[in-house]
Motif scaffolding. Structure first.
Motif, short mmCIF file in Angstrom:
data_model
loop_
_atom_site.label_atom_id
_atom_site.label_comp_id
_atom_site.label_asym_id
_atom_site.label_seq_id
_atom_site.Cartn_x
_atom_site.Cartn_y
_atom_site.Cartn_z
N ARG A 243 -2.05 -11.49 19.22
CA ARG A 243 -0.72 -12.04 18.90
C ARG A 243 -0.88 -13.20 17.94
N PHE A 244 0.12 -13.35 17.06
CA PHE A 244 0.26 -14.58 16.28
C PHE A 244 1.59 -15.16 16.72
N GLY A 245 1.58 -16.21 17.53
CA GLY A 245 2.84 -16.75 18.06
C GLY A 245 3.56 -15.66 18.83
N ASP A 246 4.82 -15.40 18.47
CA ASP A 246 5.61 -14.39 19.17
C ASP A 246 5.34 -12.97 18.68
N LEU A 247 4.60 -12.88 17.59
CA LEU A 247 4.38 -11.56 16.98
C LEU A 247 3.17 -10.87 17.61
N THR A 248 3.42 -9.70 18.21
CA THR A 248 2.30 -8.91 18.75
C THR A 248 1.80 -8.01 17.63
N VAL A 249 0.58 -8.25 17.21
CA VAL A 249 0.04 -7.48 16.07
C VAL A 249 -0.76 -6.27 16.57
N LEU A 250 -1.56 -6.46 17.62
CA LEU A 250 -2.23 -5.32 18.24
C LEU A 250 -1.74 -5.22 19.67
N GLY B 293 -1.59 3.11 7.07
CA GLY B 293 -0.38 2.75 7.80
C GLY B 293 0.43 1.72 7.05
N PRO B 294 1.67 1.50 7.50
CA PRO B 294 2.54 0.59 6.78
C PRO B 294 2.02 -0.84 6.77
N SER B 295 2.53 -1.61 5.82
CA SER B 295 2.19 -3.01 5.71
C SER B 295 2.56 -3.73 7.01
N GLY B 296 1.65 -4.57 7.48
CA GLY B 296 1.94 -5.35 8.69
C GLY B 296 1.64 -4.61 9.99
N SER B 297 1.05 -3.41 9.91
CA SER B 297 0.83 -2.64 11.15
C SER B 297 -0.44 -3.07 11.89
N GLY B 298 -1.19 -4.01 11.32
CA GLY B 298 -2.35 -4.55 12.04
C GLY B 298 -3.69 -4.01 11.54
N LYS B 299 -3.69 -3.32 10.42
CA LYS B 299 -4.92 -2.67 9.93
C LYS B 299 -6.01 -3.71 9.62
N SER B 300 -5.64 -4.70 8.78
CA SER B 300 -6.65 -5.70 8.40
C SER B 300 -7.07 -6.54 9.59
N THR B 301 -6.16 -6.73 10.53
CA THR B 301 -6.49 -7.53 11.72
C THR B 301 -7.65 -6.90 12.49
N VAL B 302 -7.68 -5.58 12.54
CA VAL B 302 -8.79 -4.89 13.22
C VAL B 302 -10.12 -5.28 12.58
N LEU C 46 -13.48 -13.15 12.48
CA LEU C 46 -12.63 -14.10 11.75
C LEU C 46 -11.35 -14.38 12.55
N GLU C 47 -11.05 -13.52 13.49
CA GLU C 47 -9.91 -13.71 14.40
C GLU C 47 -10.39 -13.42 15.82
N GLY C 48 -9.87 -14.17 16.78
CA GLY C 48 -10.16 -13.90 18.19
C GLY C 48 -9.19 -12.85 18.74
N ASP D 186 -11.84 -3.76 3.32
CA ASP D 186 -10.44 -4.14 3.50
C ASP D 186 -9.69 -3.95 2.18
N GLU D 187 -9.07 -2.83 2.03
CA GLU D 187 -8.33 -2.50 0.80
C GLU D 187 -9.14 -2.89 -0.44
N PRO D 188 -10.31 -2.28 -0.60
CA PRO D 188 -11.23 -2.75 -1.64
C PRO D 188 -10.74 -2.54 -3.07
N THR E 249 -7.25 1.37 3.73
CA THR E 249 -6.93 1.70 2.34
C THR E 249 -5.51 2.22 2.15
N HIS E 250 -5.03 2.01 0.93
CA HIS E 250 -3.76 2.62 0.52
C HIS E 250 -4.02 3.82 -0.39
N GLU E 251 -5.31 4.11 -0.62
CA GLU E 251 -5.68 5.22 -1.51
C GLU E 251 -5.79 6.49 -0.68
N1 LIG Z 1 -3.24 -15.75 10.48
C1 LIG Z 1 -2.03 -15.21 10.70
N2 LIG Z 1 -1.00 -15.95 11.17
C2 LIG Z 1 0.20 -15.39 11.42
N3 LIG Z 1 0.50 -14.09 11.22
C3 LIG Z 1 -0.48 -13.31 10.74
C4 LIG Z 1 -1.79 -13.82 10.46
N4 LIG Z 1 -2.56 -12.79 10.00
C5 LIG Z 1 -1.77 -11.69 10.01
N5 LIG Z 1 -0.53 -11.99 10.45
C6 LIG Z 1 0.59 -11.05 10.61
O1 LIG Z 1 0.14 -9.98 11.41
C7 LIG Z 1 0.68 -8.75 10.98
C8 LIG Z 1 -0.41 -7.76 10.73
O2 LIG Z 1 -1.19 -8.19 9.64
P1 LIG Z 1 -2.34 -7.29 9.00
O3 LIG Z 1 -2.85 -8.03 7.82
O4 LIG Z 1 -3.28 -6.84 10.03
O5 LIG Z 1 -1.47 -6.03 8.51
P2 LIG Z 1 -1.88 -4.82 7.61
O6 LIG Z 1 -1.51 -3.58 8.34
O7 LIG Z 1 -3.29 -4.95 7.17
O8 LIG Z 1 -0.88 -5.01 6.38
P3 LIG Z 1 -1.09 -4.87 4.79
O9 LIG Z 1 -1.20 -3.41 4.53
O10 LIG Z 1 0.16 -5.46 4.25
O11 LIG Z 1 -2.32 -5.66 4.45
C9 LIG Z 1 1.52 -9.06 9.75
O12 LIG Z 1 2.87 -9.16 10.15
C10 LIG Z 1 1.01 -10.41 9.29
O13 LIG Z 1 2.01 -11.15 8.66
#
Ligand SMILES: Nc1ncnc2c1ncn2[C@@H]1O[C@H](COP(=O)(O)OP(=O)(O)OP(=O)(O)O)[C@@H](O)[C@H]1O
Length: 258
Positions: A14-21, A38-47, A54-56, A176-178, A209-211
């Motif tokens: 989670r980032f604050g109130d936002l559940t990312v995974l 997957g769509p932007s913001g779906s949590g791909k890069s977070t994985v 780099l993230e806990g 990560d989206e190279p 990737t988006h490719e």
């Molecule tokens: N350090 C952070 N602090 C707050 N919110 C974050 C942080 N890192 C990511 N987020 C939010 O977490 C969500 C997932 O981010 P992530 O980068 O994993 O998405 P993504 O699927 O890789 O998207 P994209 O394709 O746009 O890169 C997004 O809504 C992003 O704004």
């Protein structure tokens, strides 16, 4: 290809109130090439960022090469939060290629590649240099060793980024989206290098990737992420030609139409 080299069990982030995974279950087998789409913001890069420490995480567990990433054994069979030493050891198993290259601007191309093997792996300068030159050959940049990043095109910088990640001899390479920061005409040269690595090396590769065409070509498995979970996964053939979920179909038709 049998055992899992990467394993996420019910991982919450989670980032604050936002559940990312959202209780994410995900695994990659040794040697497997997996793409995450997957769509932007779906949590791909977070994985990927979690894997690189780099993230806990806020819940669940992540295992890399059979060992917990964010925890370690405390000696009595229970787990305690990972020490910096444990994290360093675990980080050594993974290499990452970043969207924006992240090269050291004040170092030559070769030094960008040899610095960490000397400082972190303890290689001699001569060994690191020899290995660095081999890697530059592999990515088609043998003649650019003495240049500085500012003298290279984006595609060349990214190929240095790949050589630099490989120089640390990781078992797992994360991308990560190279190619998303590159001009369209430079995308091909980077994808060719990644494709060559996928074909010729037994590295485990995890690629965000988006490719879509590329994901289809090089992956053993493609995972469609949506709102912090895997909505659908399968072979490229299954996912791209006959997705079973409406959400996957909508996403693919939107991105493939572009
Ligand atoms: N350090 C952070 N602090 C707050 N919110 C974050 C942080 N890192 C990511 N987020 C939010 O977490 C969500 C997932 O981010 P992530 O980068 O994993 O998405 P993504 O699927 O890789 O998207 P994209 O394709 O746009 O890169 C997004 O809504 C992003 O704004």
């Amino acid at each position: 290809m049998s055992e899992d080299i990467i394993r996420f069990d019910k991982v919450e982030k989670r980032f604050g109130d936002l559940t990312v995974l959202n209780k994410l279950d995900f695994s990659v087998k040794r040697g497997e090439k997996v793409s995450i789409i997957g769509p932007s913001g779906s949590g791909k890069s977070t994985v990927l960022r979690i894997l690189m420490t780099l993230e806990g995480i806020d819940g669940g567990s992540v295992t890399v090469d059979g060992e917990p990433l964010w925890h370690e054994n405390s000696g009595d069979g229970s787990l305690k939060p990972a020490s910096e030493k444990h994290l360093r050891k675990m980080r050594g198993k993974l290499g990452m290629v970043f969207q924006h290259f992240n090269l050291f601007p004040h170092m030559s191309v070769l030094r960008n590649i040899t610095e960490a093997p000397v400082k972190v792996l303890g290689l001699s300068k001569a060994e690191a240099r020899q290995r660095g030159e081999e890697l530059l050959e592999l990515v088609g940049l043998a003649d650019q060793a003495q240049k500085f990043p500012s003298q290279l095109s984006g595609g060349q910088k990214q190929r240095v980024g790949i050589a630099r990640a490989l120089a640390m001899r990781p078992s797992i390479l994360l991308f990560d989206e190279p190619t998303s920061a590159l001009d369209p005409e430079l995308v091909g040269e980077v994808l060719n290098v990644i494709g060559k690595l996928a074909d010729e090396h037994d590295l485990t590769m995890l690629l965000v990737t988006h490719e879509m065409r590329f994901a289809r070509e090089i992956s053993d498995r493609v995972c469609f992420f949506d709102r912090g979970k895997i909505r659908e996964e399968g072979t490229p053939e299954e996912l791209f030609t006959d997705p079973s979920e409406d959400r996957t179909r909508e996403f693919l038709s939107a991105v493939l139409d572009q």
